[in-house]
Design a protein around this motif. Structure first.
Motif, short mmCIF file in Angstrom:
data_model
loop_
_atom_site.label_atom_id
_atom_site.label_comp_id
_atom_site.label_asym_id
_atom_site.label_seq_id
_atom_site.Cartn_x
_atom_site.Cartn_y
_atom_site.Cartn_z
N VAL A 18 46.86 35.97 45.81
CA VAL A 18 46.06 36.17 45.30
C VAL A 18 45.33 37.21 45.69
O VAL A 18 44.52 37.71 44.78
CB VAL A 18 44.74 34.60 45.59
N ARG A 19 45.26 38.02 46.83
CA ARG A 19 45.40 39.05 47.00
C ARG A 19 45.55 40.30 45.99
O ARG A 19 45.07 41.22 46.04
CB ARG A 19 46.19 39.40 48.46
N THR A 20 46.17 40.11 45.44
CA THR A 20 46.88 40.63 44.41
C THR A 20 46.17 40.14 42.47
O THR A 20 46.19 41.91 41.82
CB THR A 20 48.85 41.03 44.12
N TYR A 21 45.24 39.73 42.86
CA TYR A 21 44.22 39.28 41.62
C TYR A 21 43.24 40.46 41.00
O TYR A 21 42.75 40.18 42.85
CB TYR A 21 43.94 38.58 41.65
N SER A 22 42.42 41.04 40.28
CA SER A 22 41.32 41.34 39.70
C SER A 22 39.98 40.39 40.45
O SER A 22 40.64 38.97 41.13
CB SER A 22 41.68 41.66 38.74
N GLY A 23 38.96 40.94 40.74
CA GLY A 23 38.30 40.34 40.42
C GLY A 23 37.51 38.62 39.47
O GLY A 23 37.27 38.18 40.11
N GLY A 24 37.65 39.12 38.88
CA GLY A 24 37.67 38.60 37.60
C GLY A 24 38.56 36.84 37.71
O GLY A 24 38.23 36.11 37.25
N MET A 25 39.59 38.54 37.96
CA MET A 25 40.98 36.40 37.92
C MET A 25 40.97 35.42 38.95
O MET A 25 41.35 34.56 39.33
CB MET A 25 42.64 37.34 38.22
N ARG A 26 39.97 36.19 40.13
CA ARG A 26 39.73 35.68 41.03
C ARG A 26 38.65 34.39 40.88
O ARG A 26 38.53 33.44 41.30
CB ARG A 26 39.29 36.38 42.35
#
Lengths: 324, 257
Positions: free
Chosen positions: A135-143
């Motif tokens: 998850v640390r590679t996710y964008s804000g929207g994806m999180r």
């Protein structure tokens, strides 16, 4: 659907030291509807959500959610709700899939279901391709999407969304809204806090406007707007000097006192039909030049401004800090 | 499933989460393993020459002490992790789930045993390289390692409580140091307490750190054990129980800051 309200709170009170975050709040949401809790930062929205999700004991008042008492049946209640907060509360060092599967297992879903639901939710939240990435590679929207997905793992009948789209880009907001609407269409009850009026306008069936720990208005978006009176005709004149002449020409259309803001003339009208054409004709006869003319309903922004005396997105950070 | 069954299965779910973190974000573990290593080198080669340890080489004297300190340093990973979870709203999410109220913490402390094993291994390898040697039986060494792990487990609970009590991960770290420094240095870990002023000597002799260090010296390098072995077990169990209770109590009232 049972007749009982899915969310019902009476006289909720909570103080942090000498700061009264909630001063007796009543809330109600029938099953399958969206209740919007609208208010500026520090109004008490988050405190109300924390009480209703058993995270915080109230000082006074009572609340039932999904047919269960918040105070006395908290463990049972937790199996019937989903919570997505202002922060994307997901584990950065797990993959998207692992996050959802973990939450499913902590809801004590029957064997096999956490895995299956995790996969399905990743699909429906457009995260299937990213499901095996940390998850640390996710964008804000994806999180945020993953956070909302986590709240839905157990398919709870009642969903609490605390400012779900704060800080999101417009496209992600829209996706999130559509997802929420889809859940509601399937019968989920949602309590949504927001400081965005367009969000409340679009999603909420009923809106409770909360400010300084009190509900100061309650109703559907239309009802709230109607409180401000009906529609008005907005006229921008070519020359401000002609204002008095314009008011005189339009006097018989006025349902109430006309207002002047920044060179725009606002004329509350009794009847919408034909008002624009009639106004144009009269102003033409009076020789007043029109730059722009339109009918306008009050927006929730107007309602909010009228009710709270300040704009919806005004910062009031200090209280928000103490309310958490 | 019963409540106890759920408590166990929830603990395992959370332990898995924390196990997975070890290889994926090794930075914290690395930092808190390197720190005691630096202490080993500092004491072995800088201060050690000036410290008299009758009957043993200073390295043999030092390693059991450093091992105990390492267990307490390992706790920082716990405190920081929990403070971080709190800050990011994860604790809120867990508290809104119908899961066991103790599992977030018991899962964390269970996974900490793995990090402690890693740290002990690194420390012993370095110890042997610079000249440490066991002079006791295999069973005694195993017993010593188990006591060390039990003590480490107890300290995970202490740090879980610190993590939940602090207002931020940074505060957790400072608070941790304030607790660990006097306990680990005013003890028999680095110097024989007999060399200290009377008041400190009294503190050092009652300090659970010293008792665990003495137990390890008995089981690793054959010092007279006295009551230290049973004392170490009793202290570790006592600390674990008291702080497990305090930490869970705090968890139930946790608030996001």
């Amino acid at each position: 659907m049972p007749a009982e309200a899915a969310i019902e709170a009476r006289g909720l009170r909570k103080a942090y030291g000498s700061v009264e975050a909630l001063k007796g709040v009543d809330l109600a949401a029938p099953a399958g509807t969206v209740l919007g809790l609208l208010g500026p930062n520090g109004a008490g929205k988050t405190t109300a959500v924390r009480i209703l999700t058993t995270l915080l004991p109230a000082d006074g008042g009572s609340a039932r959610v999904a047919g269960v008492d918040v105070r006395t049946e908290a463990p049972l209640l937790r199996s019937r709700i989903g919570l997505a907060g202002q922060y994307a509360a997901v584990d950065e060092n797990l993959t998207g899939y692992e996050n959802l599967e973990m939450v499913g297992r902590l809801y004590h879903l029957p064997k096999g279901q956490p895995r299956e639901r995790a996969k399905r939710l990743l699909e429906s939240f457009e995260l299937a391709d990213a499901g095996d990435r940390l998850v640390r590679t996710y964008s804000g929207g994806m999180r945020r999407r993953l956070d909302l997905a986590a709240a839905l793992v157990a398919e709870p009948p009642v969903l609490f969304l605390d400012e779900p789209t704060t800080g999101l880009d417009p496209r992600s907001r829209l996706t999130l809204w559509e997802t929420i609407e889809a859940r509601v269409a399937e019968g989920t009850t949602v309590l949504l806090t927001t400081q965005y009026l367009d969000e409340a306008d679009r999603l909420a069936d009923r809106i409770s406007v909360i400010d300084h720990g009190l509900v100061i208005a309650e109703g559907s978006s239309d009802e709230l707007k109607d409180q401000l009176g009906g529609e008005s005709l907005e006229v921008t004149l070519e020359e401000e000097a002609a204002t008095e002449a314009a008011i005189a020409a339009l006097a018989s259309l006025c349902a109430a006192e006309p207002r002047r803001d920044d060179g725009v003339l606002r004329i509350p009208v009794a009847q919408r039909r034909g008002a624009v054409a009639e106004a144009v004709r009269r102003l033409g006869e009076a020789g007043v030049g029109i730059d722009d003319i339109s009918m306008r309903r009050p927006t929730l922004d107007d309602v909010f401004l009228e009710l709270t005396g300040h704009a919806a997105e005004a910062e009031d950070e200090e209280e928000e800090v103490t309310s958490r | 499933m019963s409540n106890l069954g759920y408590a166990v299965s929830d603990t395992l779910v959370l332990a898995k989460r924390n196990f997975l973190r070890i290889p994926r974000a090794p930075d914290l573990l690395l930092a808190f393993t390197v720190q005691p290593l630096m202490f080993v080198l500092l004491f072995a080669y800088v201060f050690g020459g000036a410290i008299a340890t009758p009957g043993h080489s200073y390295i043999d004297f030092l390693i059991p002490g450093i091992l105990v300190q390492t267990m307490s340093f390992g706790g920082f990973v716990t405190a920081l992790g929990i403070a971080e979870d709190l800050k990011k709203g994860l604790i809120d999410r867990f508290r809104s789930l119908p899961m066991s109220r103790a599992a977030v913490l018991s899962g964390r402390t269970l996974a900490d045993i793995a990090t402690n094993v890693i740290q002990i291994t690194v420390m012993l390898v370095v110890g042997v390289i610079i000249g440490f040697g066991f002079s006791t039986s295999f069973l005694e060494v195993v017993a010593g390692l188990l006591i060390l792990l039990l003590f480490g487990y107890a300290f995970s609970w202490v740090f879980a409580f610190i993590g939940l009590t602090s207002s931020s991960p940074e505060a957790a770290q400072s608070l941790g140091f304030i607790v660990i420094f006097p306990l680990s240095f005013v003890s028999s870990a680095f110097v024989p307490p007999e060399t200290m002023p009377a008041a400190l000597q009294w503190f050092a002799e009652w300090n659970p750190f010293s008792i665990v260090v003495d137990a390890l010296r008995a089981l690793f390098i054959g010092d007279p054990a006295g009551n230290s072995v049973w004392g170490a077990v009793a202290w570790s169990l006592g600390i674990a129980i008291v702080f497990a209770f305090l930490a869970v109590w705090k968890y139930k009232r946790a608030v996001v800051r």
